[in-house]
Write a protein that holds these residues in place. Sequence first.
Motif, PDB file in Angstrom:
ATOM      1  N   LYS A 194       0.838  -1.207   0.000  1.00 42.58           N
ATOM      2  CA  LYS A 194       0.000   0.000   0.000  1.00 42.58           C
ATOM      3  C   LYS A 194       0.871   1.256   0.000  1.00 42.58           C
ATOM      4  O   LYS A 194       0.552   2.241  -0.666  1.00 42.58           O
ATOM      5  CB  LYS A 194      -0.959   0.011   1.184  1.00 42.58           C
ATOM      6  N   LEU A 195       1.952   1.243   0.769  1.00 44.88           N
ATOM      7  CA  LEU A 195       2.841   2.407   0.809  1.00 44.88           C
ATOM      8  C   LEU A 195       3.456   2.655  -0.563  1.00 44.88           C
ATOM      9  O   LEU A 195       3.580   3.803  -1.004  1.00 44.88           O
ATOM     10  CB  LEU A 195       3.955   2.189   1.833  1.00 44.88           C
ATOM     11  N   LEU A 196       3.836   1.583  -1.248  1.00 43.00           N
ATOM     12  CA  LEU A 196       4.460   1.737  -2.577  1.00 43.00           C
ATOM     13  C   LEU A 196       3.466   2.104  -3.664  1.00 43.00           C
ATOM     14  O   LEU A 196       3.816   2.767  -4.629  1.00 43.00           O
ATOM     15  CB  LEU A 196       5.186   0.435  -2.945  1.00 43.00           C
ATOM     16  N   GLN A 197       2.223   1.701  -3.509  1.00 41.24           N
ATOM     17  CA  GLN A 197       1.194   2.027  -4.497  1.00 41.24           C
ATOM     18  C   GLN A 197       0.711   3.464  -4.386  1.00 41.24           C
ATOM     19  O   GLN A 197       0.164   4.006  -5.329  1.00 41.24           O
ATOM     20  CB  GLN A 197      -0.020   1.100  -4.327  1.00 41.24           C
ATOM     21  N   SER A 198       0.913   4.059  -3.249  1.00 41.66           N
ATOM     22  CA  SER A 198       0.409   5.406  -2.988  1.00 41.66           C
ATOM     23  C   SER A 198       1.251   6.460  -3.710  1.00 41.66           C
ATOM     24  O   SER A 198       2.488   6.383  -3.715  1.00 41.66           O
ATOM     25  CB  SER A 198       0.429   5.688  -1.494  1.00 41.66           C
ATOM     26  N   PRO A 199       0.605   7.466  -4.291  1.00 40.02           N
ATOM     27  CA  PRO A 199       1.355   8.554  -4.918  1.00 40.02           C
ATOM     28  C   PRO A 199       2.007   9.485  -3.926  1.00 40.02           C
ATOM     29  O   PRO A 199       2.802  10.335  -4.285  1.00 40.02           O
ATOM     30  CB  PRO A 199       0.288   9.287  -5.738  1.00 40.02           C
ATOM     31  N   GLU A 200       1.673   9.351  -2.656  1.00 37.66           N
ATOM     32  CA  GLU A 200       2.226  10.221  -1.606  1.00 37.66           C
ATOM     33  C   GLU A 200       3.667   9.904  -1.327  1.00 37.66           C
ATOM     34  O   GLU A 200       4.094   8.847  -1.186  1.00 37.66           O
ATOM     35  CB  GLU A 200       1.411  10.091  -0.311  1.00 37.66           C
TER      36      GLU A 200
END
Length: 101
Positions: free
Chosen positions: A95-101
């Motif tokens: 999820k962290l890697l998929q996020s654009p943030e």
Amino acid sequence: GLYDPSTSTSESTCAVATRRINDVITRHILPRYRAILSDEDPIPLYGLKTLSTILEQNPVYVVAVHKNQLSPIFFDFLQLEHSNNNIHNIKIINKLLQSPE
């Protein structure tokens, strides 16, 4: 929020509940996650399971994870022999890697 207002009979009730849940997660739970993740077993496992579920339901919380500087902890858990290197940690990192943030 975590809940879909379209499934509630009262949209305003759902909106209030969603705001309260979001507030609890962002103001009270995530700021304490560093302590949860460094506690004695099995507390970190429960923390990973819980956060994995939260992020699965609402990836917007990734911003709060970054804000609380928790991301490096999850990557540290990736060590081969680390007791917190498990599927829940992998889901969080995903999820962290998929996020654009």
